[in-house]
Motif scaffolding. Sequence first.
Motif, PDB file in Angstrom:
ATOM      1  N   PRO A   1       0.851  -1.202   0.000  1.00  0.00           N
ATOM      2  CA  PRO A   1       0.000   0.000   0.000  1.00  0.00           C
ATOM      3  C   PRO A   1       0.880   1.243   0.000  1.00  0.00           C
ATOM      4  CG  PRO A   1      -0.121  -1.167   2.138  1.00  0.00           C
ATOM      5  CD  PRO A   1       0.823  -1.951   1.266  1.00  0.00           C
ATOM      6  N   ALA A   2       0.436   2.295  -0.693  1.00  0.00           N
ATOM      7  CA  ALA A   2       1.252   3.511  -0.780  1.00  0.00           C
ATOM      8  C   ALA A   2       1.321   4.231   0.560  1.00  0.00           C
ATOM      9  CB  ALA A   2       0.697   4.440  -1.861  1.00  0.00           C
ATOM     10  N   GLY A   3       0.221   4.229   1.290  1.00  0.00           N
ATOM     11  CA  GLY A   3       0.195   4.942   2.577  1.00  0.00           C
ATOM     12  C   GLY A   3      -0.253   4.032   3.704  1.00  0.00           C
TER      13      GLY A   3
ATOM     14  N   ALA B   1      -2.445   2.772  -4.443  1.00  0.00           N
ATOM     15  CA  ALA B   1      -3.064   3.842  -3.660  1.00  0.00           C
ATOM     16  C   ALA B   1      -4.535   3.985  -4.042  1.00  0.00           C
ATOM     17  CB  ALA B   1      -2.335   5.161  -3.912  1.00  0.00           C
ATOM     18  N   ALA B   2      -5.352   4.341  -3.089  1.00  0.00           N
ATOM     19  CA  ALA B   2      -6.780   4.583  -3.360  1.00  0.00           C
ATOM     20  C   ALA B   2      -6.932   5.840  -4.212  1.00  0.00           C
ATOM     21  CB  ALA B   2      -7.523   4.735  -2.039  1.00  0.00           C
ATOM     22  N   GLY B   3      -8.019   5.898  -4.980  1.00  0.00           N
ATOM     23  CA  GLY B   3      -8.330   7.085  -5.767  1.00  0.00           C
ATOM     24  C   GLY B   3      -7.671   7.067  -7.133  1.00  0.00           C
TER      25      GLY B   3
ATOM     26  N   GLU C   1      -7.804   2.306   3.363  1.00  0.00           N
ATOM     27  CA  GLU C   1      -8.221   2.183   1.963  1.00  0.00           C
ATOM     28  C   GLU C   1      -7.081   1.707   1.073  1.00  0.00           C
ATOM     29  OE1 GLU C   1     -11.448   4.584  -0.241  1.00  0.00           O
ATOM     30  OE2 GLU C   1     -10.057   5.961   0.761  1.00  0.00           O
ATOM     31  N   ASP C   2      -5.903   2.294   1.263  1.00  0.00           N
ATOM     32  CA  ASP C   2      -4.739   1.866   0.478  1.00  0.00           C
ATOM     33  C   ASP C   2      -4.454   0.386   0.740  1.00  0.00           C
ATOM     34  OD1 ASP C   2      -4.507   4.428  -0.397  1.00  0.00           O
ATOM     35  OD2 ASP C   2      -2.489   4.794   0.390  1.00  0.00           O
TER      36      ASP C   2
ATOM     37  N   HIS D   1      -5.149   3.309  -8.009  1.00  0.00           N
ATOM     38  CA  HIS D   1      -4.162   3.445  -9.082  1.00  0.00           C
ATOM     39  C   HIS D   1      -2.809   2.920  -8.620  1.00  0.00           C
ATOM     40  CE1 HIS D   1      -3.467   7.124  -6.719  1.00  0.00           C
ATOM     41  NE2 HIS D   1      -2.214   7.044  -7.151  1.00  0.00           N
ATOM     42  N   LEU D   2      -1.909   2.757  -9.574  1.00  0.00           N
ATOM     43  CA  LEU D   2      -0.553   2.312  -9.273  1.00  0.00           C
ATOM     44  C   LEU D   2       0.285   3.561  -9.000  1.00  0.00           C
ATOM     45  CD1 LEU D   2      -0.209  -0.450 -12.023  1.00  0.00           C
ATOM     46  CD2 LEU D   2      -1.307  -0.580  -9.766  1.00  0.00           C
ATOM     47  N   ALA D   3       0.792   3.633  -7.782  1.00  0.00           N
ATOM     48  CA  ALA D   3       1.482   4.857  -7.363  1.00  0.00           C
ATOM     49  C   ALA D   3       2.952   4.824  -7.760  1.00  0.00           C
ATOM     50  CB  ALA D   3       1.345   5.023  -5.855  1.00  0.00           C
ATOM     51  N   GLU D   4       3.583   5.967  -7.680  1.00  0.00           N
ATOM     52  CA  GLU D   4       5.014   6.087  -8.026  1.00  0.00           C
ATOM     53  C   GLU D   4       5.898   5.483  -6.926  1.00  0.00           C
ATOM     54  OE1 GLU D   4       6.110   7.738 -10.764  1.00  0.00           O
ATOM     55  OE2 GLU D   4       4.072   8.220 -11.415  1.00  0.00           O
TER      56      GLU D   4
END
Length: 472
Positions: free
Chosen positions: A237-239, A311-313, A243-244, A333-336
């Motif tokens: 998860p990004a964060g 990440a969510a959103g 949700e992430d 989405h797929l985060a950086e």
Amino acid sequence: MTDNQWRHRPAELAALLPAGFTMGVSTSAFQIEGGTQEGGRGVSTWDAFNHQKGRILDGSTADVATDHYHRYPEDVALLRDLGVDSYRFSLSWPRIQPAGRGPANRAGVAFYDRLLDELLAAGIRPMATLYHWDTPIELAGGWLNRDTAYRFAEYTFLAAEAFGDRVDSWITINEPASVTLSGYALGVHAPGETLLFDALPAAHHQLLGHGLAVGALRDAGVTGGVGIANVHSPVEPAGDGEEDAAYAALFDFVHNRIFADPVLLGRYPEVPEPFEELLSVFSEIDPDDLRTIGAPLDFYGLNYYFPTRVAAGAGGSASPDGTAQAMGSLPFHLAEWPEFARSGFGWPVAPEYLGVTLRELRERYGDALPPVVITEGGASYPDAVSTDGSFDDRARIEYLGDHLAAAASAVLAGGVAEGVELRGYHVWSLLDNFEWAAGYSQRFGLVHVDFATQDRTPKASFRWLQRVLESR
Ligand code: FCB
């Protein structure tokens, strides 16, 4: 790890590789063969797709690709010069069985007979993939249709009868995850369906096809080992938010777990909350199918390119194959990964995550995990042309050195993936080739191909890998 300078230390890298480790390179039929209308070959979903307007980034097609259909002797000579132990290639289903059913096409079989004989004469062990995405177009519905699994098993039996005495390793299906997600869910690959979660039956049917094909290979008495090639991307998860975490678990489920669990454990994984309704297809599976899918394998093929951060959103930056754009309607989405360098494709270069992938395989599957062969790994980079006209692809050398070192050290005693029996690594790819939706824009080869003249020129990475192989 980019200052590692593996290019000056090929022998050191060779010393890290486990004893008896197989080194190879990998290709696929549609991406290199060309000759799409020769030798009685049928039409595949990718032939149709790459001729549709707007599907391929540079508007190109694989009609000629690297012309390997005609130049295979030159390509086998390159393999011999490189010094690899193994060559992974794919059999084109429509070349062998043009309409996806019925008897074998003699000219198609003859082409692979010639290729196999040439490889064996060069002392190279052939690893044949039965399906690397070129579905005969006459199979209505493709993998959405359960019948395609049975047709695939029949085709497999034909191939096993023809080549079973010479193929060293068989791979049933290459990356059923990519076919499902890119081909049926997001529409960036053939057949271009945009079904999102309604694409999941295509996953189950490919897995069933895999299991039936394992049975067909065993029935035909092939002498080589049997496996699958699954692409794994460890997911984070990004964060820190819930949700992430939930979307990361969902992505792990649809990208990794539903393809590995049934093959290795004979069951689908538990559906992550709160996505029970979205993933309800997995609660209605026939137990007989799972028994077929879970047939024992001789090895597990792992394709590893990069990890994924979810990440969510909405978000994510555009990718050359359109994946990020096609995911626009999803709630995640797929985060950086700003901390990692990126390849030409924009993929994070994260060798330590190859160790994480191997660790996850060990943790999730324990003793049910057969020996692992890395069946693909590599990176695309824009050409780095030196003043003398040679291709000095140092970035690829570092990529390969770092990934090989990460894999080898992960499985050592005390390593993160201790207990995994790692048997080999196949570099994607021998040649620059047709990179699916990205056309010819992404060059993955150890050998540069001038697509106007079809001239092949070994890059610095080829010479370097040659030295690694010689130093063993
Ligand atoms: C893998 C595919 C292979 C190639 C590489 C870059 O997902 O199996 O055909 O496109 O990516």
